[in-house]
Each structure stands twice: as structure tokens, then as C-alpha cells.
Design an enzyme around this catalytic site. Structure first.
Site, PDB file in Angstrom:
ATOM      1  N   LYS A   8       0.749  -1.157   0.261  1.00 49.71           N
ATOM      2  CA  LYS A   8       0.104   0.007   0.123  1.00 49.71           C
ATOM      3  C   LYS A   8       0.805   1.250   0.154  1.00 49.71           C
ATOM      4  O   LYS A   8       0.492   2.286  -0.627  1.00 49.71           O
ATOM      5  CB  LYS A   8      -1.035   0.008   1.175  1.00 49.71           C
ATOM      6  CG  LYS A   8      -2.012  -1.267   0.969  1.00 49.71           C
ATOM      7  CD  LYS A   8      -3.499  -0.907   1.662  1.00 49.71           C
ATOM      8  CE  LYS A   8      -4.690  -1.551   0.914  1.00 49.71           C
ATOM      9  NZ  LYS A   8      -5.727  -1.825   1.533  1.00 49.71           N
TER      10      LYS A   8
ATOM     11  N   LYS B  99      -3.408  -9.644  -6.796  1.00 50.10           N
ATOM     12  CA  LYS B  99      -4.739 -10.173  -6.245  1.00 50.10           C
ATOM     13  C   LYS B  99      -5.854  -9.185  -6.901  1.00 50.10           C
ATOM     14  O   LYS B  99      -5.741  -7.857  -6.971  1.00 50.10           O
ATOM     15  CB  LYS B  99      -4.672 -10.166  -4.854  1.00 50.10           C
ATOM     16  CG  LYS B  99      -5.189  -8.824  -3.943  1.00 50.10           C
ATOM     17  CD  LYS B  99      -5.235  -9.248  -2.559  1.00 50.10           C
ATOM     18  CE  LYS B  99      -5.493  -7.932  -2.173  1.00 50.10           C
ATOM     19  NZ  LYS B  99      -6.931  -7.802  -1.062  1.00 50.10           N
TER      20      LYS B  99
ATOM     21  N   LYS C 293     -10.845  -4.287  -4.284  1.00 47.53           N
ATOM     22  CA  LYS C 293     -11.916  -3.675  -4.787  1.00 47.53           C
ATOM     23  C   LYS C 293     -11.574  -2.271  -4.999  1.00 47.53           C
ATOM     24  O   LYS C 293     -12.287  -1.315  -5.759  1.00 47.53           O
ATOM     25  CB  LYS C 293     -13.189  -3.489  -3.534  1.00 47.53           C
ATOM     26  CG  LYS C 293     -12.472  -3.230  -2.216  1.00 47.53           C
ATOM     27  CD  LYS C 293     -13.500  -3.132  -1.029  1.00 47.53           C
ATOM     28  CE  LYS C 293     -13.300  -4.220  -0.130  1.00 47.53           C
ATOM     29  NZ  LYS C 293     -12.274  -3.727   0.520  1.00 47.53           N
TER      30      LYS C 293
END
Ligand code: AQP
Length: 331
Positions: A114, A196, A199
Site C-alpha cells: 500500500k 490479487k 475492490k
């Protein structure tokens, strides 16, 4: 028999994806059994570790709760609540921060991923995210935490913190275990199958969203990236796109991988993509319609979430006051 508690959460950072559904949320409903009590939250405090539009975040938080009900979270057997409605999450998180090491947080792969994606906003919340998640889990004396593979490391650090605290102050926390499905624990992006499915992916073709209609689901699967081998085989290393489609097909049809491979023998990728899309549409369409029904019923949603938070707070307050007492900051 003593009930074993279950805790899990999902960030309202978008709409539930097919990955979130098979990796975690589908299991949330399956875990609601007589011998367990489940606590499920919409993790809005976690969501602000990445910049969010405030109005949109509020809307998504409500919508996420409606999606969870549609996916089978049953308010009679579970407490469904919004994380920020139970202030004990933040309070316990602070105490646990003082029992967590910088070194162990630096090893978290989600923090590394992130931070790479949000180079202009590597905030302290992103770094201490696993401590807040440990607080979520430990507040509810949770034995089981149903999550996808990407959250395994975070449940492990919650275990380490619990054991460290118990060793220092005597039995306080239940040491939790992650529950990760063998198939579906890591669903890959349709656009870049070595990543992966997420969303918050800026490319909407990378994921199947809970709110996608049948035409959109079919279109996204038809566009899914495969390879030039031209052969339907399960080789996640060399054919990640095809392997991902085959896994999704197995999850949504209940077939084993051998049965799926036999079913597609001699067929082309076009046939595989259509068959996967049809299986997903069959499961997701009724859930999407249920979601729309819940979302429209504001009074019901309000009642469920208020009750859920009240129920969650009863145990959360008890655990927090025990912890405060142990560390010497209780009244
Ligand atoms: N691709 C995935 N395959 C299987 N499980 C997955 N999960 C997430 N992606 C996959 C599981 O879904 C649960 C809720 O996830 P989260 O909201 O806590 O955040 P996340 O793990 O960071 O999921 P996303 O979709 O990638 O969210 P964003 O885009 O906001 O970062 C977790 O149990 C997770 O393991």
C-alpha cells in the site's frame, strides 16, 4: 458448551468484489452456527488509512452493511456493526500499539504494497493498521477470524500481540486463528492475473463487483487476460489467468479441479470465459437483488446497525476495562 467467537471486517473502500466474497464474506455466513457467536464489522476506521471522499465513504459504509446482509450475515446470529460506532476499537488499539514493535510492523507485506501504491500518503495509520486489526479481533475474544490469504500475516501479528500481552499480564486475550479457504483464498485480478483482485483497483475491468449486472459480468470475463498457450490447464505459475478462471469456475459450480479440466477438455478460452461468467451470474444475481432491497430499507438498516453496535459494545467494554485494569490505567 462455551461458544467460540468469530470476528471479521471489511473496509468500505469500494464494493464487495468476487475476491472478498469467496475469500471471506461467503464464509462469514457459513460460520454462523449454534456453537459460535459472530461479530462482523464494516471497517471504516481502516478505510481512512487511504484518502477517501467523506460523503462517498459514508454512503459506501451503509451500502457495505446492506451487501453483508445480502451475503447472508444474519443479525439474529451475529452482531453486524460499523467499526467507528464502537469506540473501544480505537481505545484498545492505542494500548496494543505500546505492546507492538516497529520491526514487526515493518515486515507487513500489505504495508509495503500500500505504501508503494500511495507514495504521497505513507501515513502512520497505514503502518499501524495491523494493530487496529489486532484490537478488532482481541476485543471480542475471537477464536476464529475468517479472512482471505492477504490478511493472514495480520492475524498472525494479532496472535503474537495477544501472546505477548498474556505473558506479561496473565491470561487476558483469546489467541485467534485465521480461517482461510483452500480454494478462493486469493482470487486474482482479471486484468493482471499475477496481482490479487482488489475492490479499490482503479481499473474496473480488474474485478467483478457485487453490484455488476449480468451484462457487465459477462463483458468483464470475456475481457479477462489469459495467455497465448491456447490450452486449458491448471498452471498458476505459467498460466495465471487461466488458472484463476478455472478456480473461480470450481468455486461457483462446486466441481473439483479434475472435473473442471475434464469438462473443458479440447475447448478454447472463449468457452471457459463464458462458462465462468454464467456460473458467477447465477450466484451473484439474487444476492445483488437482495442488496438493493436492504439498501432501500433505511429504517431496518438503522435498527440493525444500532443493535449490532450495542451488542458489540457490551463485550468490547468488558474486554477494554480488563485490559485497562491489567496495565494499571483503570479507574
Ligand atoms: N482477491 C482476494 N481474494 C480472496 N480474498 C480477498 N480479500 C480481499 N481481496 C481478496 C479478503 O476480503 C476481506 C475484506 O478485505 P478488506 O476490505 O479488509 O481489505 P483488503 O484485504 O485490502 O481487500 P481489497 O478488496 O484489496 O480492499 P482494498 O482495495 O481497499 O485494499 C479480507 O478478509 C481479505 O483477506
Amino acid at each position: 458448551m462455551e461458544k467460540k467467537n468469530v470476528l471479521s471486517g471489511i473496509q468500505p473502500s469500494g464494493v464487495i468484489t468476487l475476491g472478498n466474497y469467496v475469500g471471506a464474506v461467503r464464509n462469514w455466513s457459513l460460520l454462523q452456527q449454534e456453537d459460535r457467536f459472530c461479530y462482523y464489522c464494516v471497517a471504516n476506521l481502516h478505510a481512512i488509512t487511504v484518502r477517501q471522499d467523506p460523503t462517498e465513504l459514508k454512503r459506501r459504509t451503509r451500502a457495505m452493511a446492506a451487501m453483508l446482509l445480502a451475503c447472508g450475515v444474519d443479525p439474529k446470529r451475529s452482531a453486524l456493526f460499523i467499526q467507528s460506532d464502537v469506540p473501544e476499537h480505537s481505545q484498545l488499539s492505542w494500548v496494543l500499539n505500546c505492546y507492538t514493535y516497529m520491526g514487526e510492523l515493518s515486515r507487513m507485506t500489505q504495508f509495503k504494497d500500500k505504501s508503494a501504491k500511495n507514495e504521497d500518503n505513507i501515513n502512520a495509520g497505514l503502518f499501524t493498521y495491523p494493530v487496529l486489526m489486532a484490537a478488532d479481533i482481541l476485543l471480542y475474544r475471537s477464536s476464529f477470524v475468517p479472512v482471505g490469504h492477504d490478511q493472514k500475516q495480520h492475524v498472525e501479528i494479532a496472535r503474537d500481540i495477544a501472546i505477548r500481552f498474556n505473558n506479561a499480564f496473565g491470561e487476558t486475550f483469546v489467541v485467534p486463528e485465521p480461517l482461510i479457504p483452500n480454494l478462493g483464498g486469493r482470487v486474482m485480478s482479471l486484468a493482471e492475473p499475477t496481482k490479487k483482485m482488489s475492490k479499490s483497483d482503479p481499473n474496473p475491468n480488474a474485478f467483478i463487483a457485487f453490484t455488476d449486472d449480468q451484462k457487465t459480468i459477462m463483458k468483464k470475463f470475456k475481457r479477462a487476460v489469459t495467455d497465448s498457450e491456447g490450452c486449458i490447464a491448471y498452471n498458476p505459475q505459467t498460466q495465471p489467468g487461466v488458472a484463476n478462471l478455472l478456480s473461480i469456475f470450481c468455486i461457483f459450480t462446486g466441481k473439483t479441479m479434475d472435473e473442471a479440466l475434464a469438462y473443458f477438455e479440447g475447448q478454447g478460452y472463449g468457452h471457459l470465459k463464458t462458462a465462468v461468467a454464467e456460473a458467477v451470474i447465477e450466484t451473484l444475481t439474487p444476492l445483488r437483488l437482495e442488496y438493493e432491497r436492504y439498501l432501500a430499507d433505511e429504517v431496518y438498516m438503522e435498527t440493525i446497525l444500532r443493535e449490532g453496535a450495542k451488542q458489540a459494545r457490551t463485550l468490547a467494554q468488558k474486554t477494554l476495562s480488563l485490559v485497562y485494569d491489567k496495565v494499571g490505567i483503570g479507574i
